[in-house]
Design a protein around this motif. Structure first.
Motif, short mmCIF file in Angstrom:
data_model
loop_
_atom_site.label_atom_id
_atom_site.label_comp_id
_atom_site.label_asym_id
_atom_site.label_seq_id
_atom_site.Cartn_x
_atom_site.Cartn_y
_atom_site.Cartn_z
N SER A 80 0.81 -1.21 0.00
CA SER A 80 0.00 0.00 0.00
C SER A 80 0.85 1.27 0.00
N GLN A 81 0.30 2.30 -0.61
CA GLN A 81 0.93 3.62 -0.56
C GLN A 81 0.35 4.46 0.57
N HIS A 82 -0.47 3.85 1.42
CA HIS A 82 -1.17 4.60 2.46
C HIS A 82 -0.76 4.18 3.87
#
Length: 179
Positions: A80-82
């Protein structure tokens, strides 16, 4: 300032009414991340759903995972980029999805993601968990960079373990969330 959200990540087949996660949902208003399919969990679908829930609110979150939910956290964090939205994770009873006797519904959770988590984490491990040998579970936690709490012989740390509201777990969560 936004308050920290507690996101509950149940494992395979969800957490029933007597499970400490369900009790925390009722007692504290924690948010259960609902999956589309609890019986045939697809790793990519579960990861996408966690991203979706995290993006619904700007408040930081603490993840509270049980069983397959722990594997979700590890898999999600590796892709994830979050991850910056997460302050920490409480990882309870991580299962060994690479065992030969795992049900076919869980085969797509192989291989286990072992990258170090980019946030603080605590793994709570039972010494007699039927879904993960102590040595394998503690090695997963070490790979993830999680500190380890050995709960003793408590089974899978679920409703059958007699944890009730599990105040010891809540204290670990509160420490992790910095409350």
């Amino acid at each position: 300032m936004n308050s920290t959200r507690v996101l509950l990540l149940p494992g395979w087949q969800n957490s029933g009414p007597g499970h400490w996660q369900s009790r925390w949902e009722t007692l504290y208003g924690d948010l259960r991340v609902q999956q589309h399919d609890w019986d045939w969990p697809r790793r990519g679908d579960w990861m996408a759903r966690l991203d979706e829930v995290l993006l619904q609110d700007d408040a930081p979150a603490v993840l509270v995972a049980h069983s397959l939910g722990c594997q979700l956290v590890a898999s999600w964090a590796a892709h994830s980029q979050h991850t910056g939205r997460v302050k920490g994770a409480l990882l309870v009873a991580p299962p060994d999805t690479e065992r030969e006797d795992m049900p076919p519904q869980l085969h797509n959770w192989r291989p286990i993601r072992r990258q170090r988590l980019p946030f603080a984490s605590v793994a709570v491990i039972s010494s007699d968990d039927p879904f993960g040998a102590l040595e394998r579970s503690t090695q997963m936690a070490a790979d993830w960079g999680a500190s380890v709490v050995i709960a003793g012989p408590r089974g899978h740390l679920n409703a059958d373990s007699g944890l009730g509201d599990w105040p010891e777990g809540r204290a670990l969560l509160d420490d992790l969330a910095g409350r």
